[in-house]
Enzyme design. Structure first.
Site, short mmCIF file in Angstrom:
data_model
loop_
_atom_site.label_atom_id
_atom_site.label_comp_id
_atom_site.label_asym_id
_atom_site.label_seq_id
_atom_site.Cartn_x
_atom_site.Cartn_y
_atom_site.Cartn_z
N LYS A 92 0.83 -1.22 0.00
CA LYS A 92 0.00 0.00 0.00
C LYS A 92 0.86 1.27 0.00
O LYS A 92 2.01 1.25 0.38
CB LYS A 92 -1.00 -0.06 1.15
CG LYS A 92 -2.14 -1.03 0.78
CD LYS A 92 -3.28 -1.08 1.73
CE LYS A 92 -4.31 -2.07 1.16
NZ LYS A 92 -5.31 -2.46 2.14
N ARG A 109 -3.27 -10.34 4.61
CA ARG A 109 -3.68 -10.35 3.20
C ARG A 109 -2.51 -9.78 2.38
O ARG A 109 -2.18 -8.61 2.51
CB ARG A 109 -4.93 -9.49 3.04
CG ARG A 109 -5.51 -9.49 1.64
CD ARG A 109 -6.74 -8.60 1.57
NE ARG A 109 -7.32 -8.62 0.24
CZ ARG A 109 -6.87 -7.90 -0.78
NH1 ARG A 109 -5.84 -7.09 -0.63
NH2 ARG A 109 -7.44 -7.98 -1.96
N1 HH2 Z 1 -7.27 -4.22 0.67
C1 HH2 Z 1 -7.60 -4.25 -0.64
C2 HH2 Z 1 -8.66 -5.03 -1.10
N2 HH2 Z 1 -9.36 -5.82 -0.23
N3 HH2 Z 1 -9.72 -6.64 1.95
C3 HH2 Z 1 -9.41 -6.64 3.25
N4 HH2 Z 1 -10.09 -7.42 4.11
N5 HH2 Z 1 -8.40 -5.86 3.75
C4 HH2 Z 1 -7.66 -5.04 2.95
O1 HH2 Z 1 -6.78 -4.32 3.47
C5 HH2 Z 1 -7.97 -5.00 1.55
C6 HH2 Z 1 -9.03 -5.83 1.07
C7 HH2 Z 1 -6.82 -3.43 -1.62
O2 HH2 Z 1 -5.78 -4.16 -2.19
P1 HH2 Z 1 -5.80 -4.81 -3.66
O3 HH2 Z 1 -6.83 -5.89 -3.76
O4 HH2 Z 1 -4.44 -5.25 -4.02
O5 HH2 Z 1 -6.15 -3.61 -4.62
P2 HH2 Z 1 -7.44 -3.22 -5.43
O6 HH2 Z 1 -8.52 -2.90 -4.43
O7 HH2 Z 1 -7.00 -2.02 -6.24
O8 HH2 Z 1 -7.84 -4.40 -6.28
#
Ligand code: HH2
Length: 266
Positions: free
Chosen positions: A205, A240
């Site tokens: 992040k 995660r």
């Molecule tokens: N962060 C993201 C997405 N889902 N779920 C939980 N429970 N906790 C988190 O911190 C979290 C999450 C964001 O990360 P990412 O999936 O890599 O990015 P994007 O939302 O752009 O797909």
């Protein structure tokens, strides 16, 4: 928990696994690296991401989940805020609903979790993804996130969800400044004190990049590991991450040092 983003626009791996074959291959690789859970998502939550229709989101995730959900493999989690997507994912073999809106965007999600007995991860976010990073403010970020998670947990229970199946997540990066994220990690024990398993998602992040002079997404693994080890020490049990092998090694060493098992508490 390994991240499988079946999206064109996720902040760190958008477009890499949009094709179902590539997403399945990636999921299998993360499983081989030691992921106990694969979190499959079909819509990015980054600020400014294009909303995705229910049909499109289902079309992205269901074929991937069908192929990744095996009896001997990792549990599959569906990262969605939409009840129709969650239902289709559960039918395809997922057993956990990861809802970054904590059942706020689609309140029917709680009834679905109650009816199916699925696990659920309820995450804190300030408002909604489009606007969450526009000047986020709290009097005391930790108390406010804690009160929010307690209220969402109570809502889930009132809808018939089994408390034993609920995990909580402070939502690192979701409507938070660098200092808010650090304060939440520093005082994570206060979130752990709610009494449900705590999930943290710091992986790659932007605050990690800002703290070291502006590193790109692909260069944030050392920062990710530092935060996960500290979060582990403060009581988190689900991490995660995009880079499973390296985080798993770091957490295995942390766990051996403090003699606590990692990632299997729920
Ligand atoms: N962060 C993201 C997405 N889902 N779920 C939980 N429970 N906790 C988190 O911190 C979290 C999450 C964001 O990360 P990412 O999936 O890599 O990015 P994007 O939302 O752009 O797909």
């Amino acid at each position: 928990m390994g991240v499988v983003n079946v999206t064109p626009d996720s902040f760190s791996d958008g477009g890499l696994f949009l094709d179902a074959d590539a997403a399945v291959e990636h999921g299998l690789r993360l499983a081989g690296e030691g992921a106990d859970i694969l979190d499959v998502g079909g819509e990015s939550t980054r600020p400014g991401a294009e909303p995705v229709s229910e049909d499109e989101e289902r079309r992205r995730v269901v074929p991937v989940i069908e192929r990744l959900a095996t009896r001997r493999g990792p549990r599959i989690s569906i990262d969605t805020t939409k009840v129709s997507v969650a239902r289709a994912a559960l039918e395809a073999g997922a057993t956990l609903v990861n809802d970054v809106s904590a059942f706020r965007f689609d309140p029917g999600m709680a009834a679905l979790a109650a009816e199916t007995g699925a696990g659920c991860c309820l995450m804190h976010m300030l408002g909604e993804p489009r606007t969450m990073q526009e000047d986020p403010r709290y009097d005391d970020v930790v108390s406010e996130v804690k009160a929010f998670l307690e209220e969402r947990l109570a809502f889930a229970l009132s809808e018939g969800v089994d408390e034993e199946r609920v995990w909580l997540d402070p939502g690192i990066g979701f409507g938070k400044t660098v200092e808010h994220n650090l304060e939440l990690l520093r005082r994570l024990d206060e979130i752990v004190a709610i009494g449900r398993p705590v999930v943290v998602g710091t992986s790659r992040k932007s605050f990690l990049g800002k703290l070291v002079g502006g590193r790109d997404e692909g260069e944030r693994l050392p920062g990710t590991i530092a935060t996960n080890v500290l979060a582990f020490e403060r009581g988190a049990i689900v991490f995660r991450v995009h880079d499973v092998a390296q985080n798993a090694d770091a957490l295995a060493v942390a766990a051996a040092t403090v003699s606590r098992d990692v990632g299997r508490g729920a």
